[in-house]
Scaffold this active site. Structure first.
Site, mmCIF file in Angstrom:
data_model
loop_
_atom_site.group_PDB
_atom_site.id
_atom_site.type_symbol
_atom_site.label_atom_id
_atom_site.label_comp_id
_atom_site.label_asym_id
_atom_site.label_seq_id
_atom_site.Cartn_x
_atom_site.Cartn_y
_atom_site.Cartn_z
ATOM 1 C CE LYS A 653 -32.695 -0.967 5.874
ATOM 2 N NZ LYS A 653 -32.542 -1.832 7.057
ATOM 3 C CD GLU A 657 -27.455 -8.655 -5.409
ATOM 4 O OE1 GLU A 657 -26.626 -9.547 -5.586
ATOM 5 O OE2 GLU A 657 -27.216 -7.450 -5.541
#
Length: 707
Positions: A653, A657
């Protein structure tokens, strides 16, 4: 154990620790010159004259380019790159001249000797709620709608049994990668080679071709090693245009390295955001209304919106929602991408408000979040491809020891230190873009994989090699990988936690095709080997029937000095659901690095906009404080095993961040739990904390208040 999923060490590690890895400014070409920009000293106006005589008289100065005589370039599509093309000054720090010399020292001296005269105009650089020029953009940076409504948020809020109506402020934030923005350009006839510190050289080549009127095949842009970017190197910046322009003008290689003090005004920043959150809930803690109203600024020359209300459209099951962004064009530098744009400030405000709601309800803040878990994405109605936020919260609470937490603030102290713990949730969207890659089997038994990925310090080379080795079913040491050049198969930039998912998809396909071809091949390989190529356009960018996001839970323990207001974070812990973790070693590094960046956002990082001068006073690392190792003695990153078949062939995924997203709120919530004081403006500096303690009349656990 297969190569994929193993904690492999970084392939480029030996080059970096021995100094063999070359960065953008470290290419010693024969006859190389150095250039230094001259920034504007007014907040708005026009250049009326540039006196370069004193600069040209200095030893080593070769040329000075000004808006009057700089080469004229085609429009780039990005107004921030139209440097030295006209006399207009849209903000302080805009480059108004470029000094070219035979050494960095001579260029710096020459830049200081250039005298610029201006026709100064009145300016407005102050963001405030209710600004008369605020508007709601139709789209946010070409992606999300500026405003979304579902149901009647205002009516439901008015009727709610429990209500929270609060405001938060996040100041301007700045990217400060270890390697500043730098480019070295060299023309060989009509062929251009550029070494630049960039998160994506394909985009740089396209921009330079457009501006300088060249065919793309006559340009090579190289970024083999990049010392960090965090978004600020995601698109071309003025340094690469200036270096190319100066090299064209002088006929010699030219290096431009932006001084750190120039970066806040020239390479983008996270715009300040003013948040208003209104949460309505029933007595059982279930949201009935959610409103997130954000006001932010952009420059007059380019619209960029920090889409901080977008995460509220994803997180919680509220039948009535209203999210809106208001933007004001000011005489400020153009904001741009900074790690977890939108999510980082937006989730700070939302998760702080959720903590305030838990207080108002008298409920555990973990439980409040779990009770508002949606069955599908609230904004789109799509089912989640996978969503394990509840598991992250529960696993994090178990690891952190949340069960023994005191339910009320100011319950624990250690001498003058007030102790508290906090929690926040996190989310970040899954983003995947088309990419090409090539794989080649060589007669010596090795494999070469090529893709124009950008390794900005994340370990992308290593993980891509692992993907290749897994698809080829060979040991990792038999795979060589080339990245960071526009001559390689085209690939998207490293940004939005999309890199590995995008590039890895193409690498997986190319290597899968090569493996099938090798299985059918008889006899020795030809001298040139066998080569296969893949391009995921049309598949990677296909519309998905699922809402795809990563999720996480952050926990923090803090100690607050009731005498000085200092906040010390004793523990940070994060648990993430981010698909398949492809390399635990590099993944943990990414999570911990992002959490540390979130710690800086919470406690030390922040700048101000000087209303009189239109400038950021905190223009270097002496004034803009980033956290160091000593600022958090205990930091842990964990993840749950998550299988999601709706993402990409490798099941990842993206993790760069999400680690920052919930950290600031967890720290802020912990400070409230320690002190009983709710501070709604970042960073939580000692002066703000101490002022809050004194205003409540409860400065410490064992001493009376003032008077």
């Amino acid at each position: 154990m297969t190569a994929l999923g193993a904690p492999a060490e970084r392939l480029e590690g030996p080059e970096k620790v021995t100094g063999a890895a070359r960065y953008a400014a470290e290419h010693p070409l024969a006859g190389r010159l150095f250039a230094r920009p001259v920034p504007a000293t007014v907040a708005r106006g026009r250049v009326t004259g540039v006196d370069v005589s004193a600069a040209l008289a200095l030893p080593g100065v070769v040329a000075v380019l000004t808006p009057d005589d700089a080469p004229r370039l085609a429009e780039p599509g990005d107004p921030t790159l139209t440097v030295l093309q006209n006399p207009d000054v849209p903000h302080r720090g805009w480059f108004v001249a470029l000094v070219v010399a035979d050494s960095p020292e001579a260029a710096r001296a020459g830049a200081g000797a250039v005298h610029v005269e201006y026709a100064e105009e009145s300016h407005d650089v102050t963001l405030r709620a209710g600004h008369p020029r605020a508007y709601v953009p139709e789209e946010l940076n070409g992606t999300y709608p500026g405003e979304r409504r579902q149901g009647d948020a205002e009516g439901a809020f008015a009727a709610a049994a429990v209500r929270v109506d609060v405001g938060y402020r996040v100041p301007p934030l700045h990217n400060h990668p270890m390697e500043p923005h730098a480019s070295t350009a060299h023309w060989d006839g009509e062929r251009l080679t550029v070494h630049t510190s960039s998160q994506g050289t394909t985009a740089v080549r396209t921009t330079l071709a457009r501006m300088f009127g060249l065919a793309e095949e006559r340009i090579t842009v190289v970024a083999e090693h990049v010392g960090g970017g965090f978004g600020s190197k995601g698109t071309p910046r003025p340094d690469v245009v200036l270096a190319t322009m100066a090299s064209w003008h002088t006929g010699r290689p030219v290096t431009v390295v932006l001084p750190r003090r120039m970066m806040p005004t020239s390479v983008g920043h996270r715009a300040p955001t003013l948040h208003r959150l209104r949460l309505g809930a029933d007595r059982d803690g279930r949201l009935t209304s959610l409103t997130h109203d954000v006001t932010t600024h952009t420059s007059r020359i380019k619209e960029f919106v920090e889409y901080a209300a977008v995460p509220a459209r994803v997180m919680y099951a509220a039948p009535n929602q209203h999210t809106v962004h208001r933007v004001v064009r000011l005489d400020v530098p153009t904001p741009s991408w900074m790690r977890a744009p939108g999510e980082a400030p937006g989730m700070y405000a939302l998760e702080s408000a959720m903590d305030e709601l838990a207080d108002a309800l008298g409920m555990d803040p973990v439980e409040v979040r779990i009770r508002n878990e949606p069955d599908a994405e609230p904004d789109s109605g799509k089912p989640f491809s996978s969503r394990h936020l509840v598991e992250c919260l529960r696993e994090g609470a178990r690891r952190f020891g949340w069960e023994g937490r005191a339910p009320v603030p100011r319950a624990r102290a250690d001498g003058p230190w007030l102790l508290g713990t906090g929690v926040a949730a996190a989310t970040y969207p899954v983003q995947v873009y088309p990419s090409a890659a090539a794989a080649q089997a060589l007669p010596d038994g090795s494999f070469l994989v090529e893709v124009n990925a950008a390794d900005i310090g994340t370990g992308a080379r290593t993980v891509l090699a692992q993907i290749a080795a897994d698809a080829l079913d060979v040991p990792l040491e038999r795979v060589r990988i080339r990245v960071g050049s526009s001559d390689l198969p085209a690939a998207p930039l490293a940004g939005g936690s999309s890199g590995t998912a995008s590039w890895g998809w193409a690498v997986h396909e190319a290597c899968g095709r090569l493996a099938a071809r090798l299985a059918a091949h008889r006899g020795p390989l030809p001298e040139q080997g066998l080569r296969e190529r893949a391009d995921t356009e049309g598949t990677a960018d296909a519309e998905s029937a699922f809402a795809r996001h990563a999720f996480g839970a952050h926990f923090a323990e803090v100690a607050v000095d009731s005498v000085t207001g200092e906040v010390r974070v004793r523990r940070l812990l994060g648990v993430y659901a981010a698909g398949r973790v492809l390399n635990p070693r590099t993944a943990r590094s990414q999570f911990v690095g992002a959490m540390t960046m979130g710690l800086g956002m919470a406690l030390t990082e922040g700048s101000t906009m000087d209303a009189a001068f239109g400038d950021f006073p905190e223009a270097d690392l002496a004034g803009y404080h980033v956290p160091a190792h000593a600022d958090v003695p205990d930091i842990e990153a964990h993840w749950i095993d998550e299988h999601d078949p709706h993402l990409n062939p490798v099941g990842g995924k993206g993790i760069g961040e999400i680690g920052i997203v919930g950290t600031a709120a967890a720290v802020g919530n912990a400070v409230h739990h320690a002190t009983g004081v709710r501070l709604r403006e970042l960073p939580l500096t000692p002066d703000r904390v101490l002022t809050g303690l004194l205003e409540t009349g409860r400065p410490g656990p064992d001493r009376p208040g003032p008077g």
